[in-house]
Design a protein around this motif. Structure first.
Motif, PDB file in Angstrom:
ATOM      1  N   ALA A   1     -11.083  25.926   5.912  1.00  0.00           N
ATOM      2  CA  ALA A   1      -9.637  25.755   6.083  1.00  0.00           C
ATOM      3  C   ALA A   1      -9.101  24.723   5.096  1.00  0.00           C
ATOM      4  O   ALA A   1      -8.027  24.918   4.505  1.00  0.00           O
ATOM      5  CB  ALA A   1      -9.320  25.341   7.512  1.00  0.00           C
ATOM      6  N   GLU A   2      -9.841  23.621   4.895  1.00  0.00           N
ATOM      7  CA  GLU A   2      -9.407  22.599   3.936  1.00  0.00           C
ATOM      8  C   GLU A   2      -9.305  23.176   2.530  1.00  0.00           C
ATOM      9  O   GLU A   2      -8.317  22.960   1.823  1.00  0.00           O
ATOM     10  CB  GLU A   2     -10.391  21.426   3.925  1.00  0.00           C
ATOM     11  CG  GLU A   2     -10.350  20.552   5.155  1.00  0.00           C
ATOM     12  CD  GLU A   2     -11.388  19.444   5.088  1.00  0.00           C
ATOM     13  OE1 GLU A   2     -11.721  19.003   3.969  1.00  0.00           O
ATOM     14  OE2 GLU A   2     -11.867  19.030   6.148  1.00  0.00           O
TER      15      GLU A   2
ATOM     16  N   VAL B   1      -6.119  25.290  -2.134  1.00  0.00           N
ATOM     17  CA  VAL B   1      -5.868  26.334  -3.136  1.00  0.00           C
ATOM     18  C   VAL B   1      -4.462  26.899  -2.978  1.00  0.00           C
ATOM     19  O   VAL B   1      -3.740  27.091  -3.956  1.00  0.00           O
ATOM     20  CB  VAL B   1      -6.932  27.453  -3.039  1.00  0.00           C
ATOM     21  CG1 VAL B   1      -6.525  28.661  -3.857  1.00  0.00           C
ATOM     22  CG2 VAL B   1      -8.281  26.941  -3.497  1.00  0.00           C
ATOM     23  N   LEU B   2      -4.058  27.151  -1.736  1.00  0.00           N
ATOM     24  CA  LEU B   2      -2.728  27.709  -1.519  1.00  0.00           C
ATOM     25  C   LEU B   2      -1.623  26.738  -1.920  1.00  0.00           C
ATOM     26  O   LEU B   2      -0.550  27.165  -2.348  1.00  0.00           O
ATOM     27  CB  LEU B   2      -2.569  28.125  -0.057  1.00  0.00           C
ATOM     28  CG  LEU B   2      -3.394  29.325   0.375  1.00  0.00           C
ATOM     29  CD1 LEU B   2      -3.261  29.555   1.876  1.00  0.00           C
ATOM     30  CD2 LEU B   2      -3.000  30.574  -0.392  1.00  0.00           C
ATOM     31  N   ALA B   3      -1.871  25.441  -1.793  1.00  0.00           N
ATOM     32  CA  ALA B   3      -0.858  24.445  -2.146  1.00  0.00           C
ATOM     33  C   ALA B   3      -0.881  24.098  -3.631  1.00  0.00           C
ATOM     34  O   ALA B   3       0.031  23.434  -4.124  1.00  0.00           O
ATOM     35  CB  ALA B   3      -1.070  23.180  -1.322  1.00  0.00           C
TER      36      ALA B   3
ATOM     37  N   VAL C   1      -2.360  26.889  -8.895  1.00  0.00           N
ATOM     38  CA  VAL C   1      -3.197  28.008  -9.325  1.00  0.00           C
ATOM     39  C   VAL C   1      -2.594  29.339  -8.891  1.00  0.00           C
ATOM     40  O   VAL C   1      -2.579  30.305  -9.652  1.00  0.00           O
ATOM     41  CB  VAL C   1      -4.631  27.856  -8.772  1.00  0.00           C
ATOM     42  CG1 VAL C   1      -5.464  29.087  -9.041  1.00  0.00           C
ATOM     43  CG2 VAL C   1      -5.284  26.634  -9.357  1.00  0.00           C
ATOM     44  N   LEU C   2      -2.094  29.378  -7.660  1.00  0.00           N
ATOM     45  CA  LEU C   2      -1.550  30.624  -7.126  1.00  0.00           C
ATOM     46  C   LEU C   2      -0.028  30.692  -7.188  1.00  0.00           C
ATOM     47  O   LEU C   2       0.553  31.653  -6.696  1.00  0.00           O
ATOM     48  CB  LEU C   2      -2.006  30.811  -5.675  1.00  0.00           C
ATOM     49  CG  LEU C   2      -3.513  30.931  -5.478  1.00  0.00           C
ATOM     50  CD1 LEU C   2      -3.837  31.063  -4.003  1.00  0.00           C
ATOM     51  CD2 LEU C   2      -4.066  32.102  -6.233  1.00  0.00           C
ATOM     52  N   ALA C   3       0.605  29.673  -7.760  1.00  0.00           N
ATOM     53  CA  ALA C   3       2.069  29.685  -7.856  1.00  0.00           C
ATOM     54  C   ALA C   3       2.507  30.782  -8.823  1.00  0.00           C
ATOM     55  O   ALA C   3       1.887  30.991  -9.863  1.00  0.00           O
ATOM     56  CB  ALA C   3       2.577  28.334  -8.347  1.00  0.00           C
ATOM     57  N   PRO C   4       3.573  31.479  -8.471  1.00  0.00           N
ATOM     58  CA  PRO C   4       4.039  32.524  -9.392  1.00  0.00           C
ATOM     59  C   PRO C   4       4.562  31.903 -10.680  1.00  0.00           C
ATOM     60  O   PRO C   4       5.174  30.840 -10.679  1.00  0.00           O
ATOM     61  CB  PRO C   4       5.167  33.207  -8.611  1.00  0.00           C
ATOM     62  CG  PRO C   4       5.581  32.232  -7.568  1.00  0.00           C
ATOM     63  CD  PRO C   4       4.388  31.366  -7.278  1.00  0.00           C
ATOM     64  N   ALA C   5       4.269  32.542 -11.761  1.00  0.00           N
ATOM     65  CA  ALA C   5       4.722  32.057 -13.070  1.00  0.00           C
ATOM     66  C   ALA C   5       6.229  32.259 -13.198  1.00  0.00           C
ATOM     67  O   ALA C   5       6.783  33.233 -12.694  1.00  0.00           O
ATOM     68  CB  ALA C   5       4.000  32.805 -14.176  1.00  0.00           C
ATOM     69  N   ALA C   6       6.848  31.310 -13.851  1.00  0.00           N
ATOM     70  CA  ALA C   6       8.289  31.433 -14.084  1.00  0.00           C
ATOM     71  C   ALA C   6       8.530  32.581 -15.057  1.00  0.00           C
ATOM     72  O   ALA C   6       7.779  32.762 -16.015  1.00  0.00           O
ATOM     73  CB  ALA C   6       8.836  30.138 -14.661  1.00  0.00           C
ATOM     74  N   PRO C   7       9.555  33.361 -14.798  1.00  0.00           N
ATOM     75  CA  PRO C   7       9.828  34.461 -15.720  1.00  0.00           C
ATOM     76  C   PRO C   7      10.217  33.911 -17.090  1.00  0.00           C
ATOM     77  O   PRO C   7      10.822  32.843 -17.196  1.00  0.00           O
ATOM     78  CB  PRO C   7      11.006  35.202 -15.076  1.00  0.00           C
ATOM     79  CG  PRO C   7      11.630  34.229 -14.155  1.00  0.00           C
ATOM     80  CD  PRO C   7      10.535  33.287 -13.730  1.00  0.00           C
ATOM     81  N   PRO C   8       9.840  34.600 -18.140  1.00  0.00           N
ATOM     82  CA  PRO C   8      10.184  34.103 -19.476  1.00  0.00           C
ATOM     83  C   PRO C   8      11.703  34.078 -19.669  1.00  0.00           C
ATOM     84  O   PRO C   8      12.421  34.902 -19.129  1.00  0.00           O
ATOM     85  CB  PRO C   8       9.518  35.113 -20.413  1.00  0.00           C
ATOM     86  CG  PRO C   8       9.263  36.328 -19.587  1.00  0.00           C
ATOM     87  CD  PRO C   8       9.132  35.866 -18.170  1.00  0.00           C
TER      88      PRO C   8
END
Length: 105
Positions: free
Chosen positions: A53-54, A59-61, A64-71
């Motif tokens: 869980a830790e 990882v979720l915070a 790494v998994l944040a969506p990339a900003a659109p160009p």
């Protein structure tokens, strides 16, 4: 000379004992490894029962998994350079050079 049942059951007993010993040693190995892993995790300052869980929460915070900003579009990039010049962040010469690079692609 006939078939001797005592020899057959004796051989079966030996095979059964060997199989039981292999299974028992497998259980002992798994338990020892679990205890060693739990000790390593605890020594590192984590709770071995909540480690998954830790790690999942970290990882979720993370980014790494944040969506990339659109160009940015061409217009947005030009507007950003114009805004930098209007605020005095870049000179007129830098503004002209930056616009030329943006338009060049």
């Amino acid at each position: 000379m006939g078939f001797d049942m005592n020899v057959a059951f004796g051989a079966f007993g030996v095979i059964f004992a060997i199989a039981a010993a292999v299974v028992l040693s497998g259980f002992v190995f798994v338990i020892v490894m679990m205890v060693r892993n739990a000790k390593k995790v605890r020594d590192a300052g984590h709770d071995p029962f909540t480690l998954n869980a830790e790690l999942t929460n970290r990882v979720l915070a993370s980014e790494v998994l944040a969506p990339a900003a659109p160009p940015q579009t061409l217009e947005q990039r030009l507007a950003e350079v114009d805004g930098l010049q209007a605020r005095g962040v870049i000179s007129a010469e830098e503004h002209a050079q930056a616009r030329a690079e943006i338009l060049k692609g």
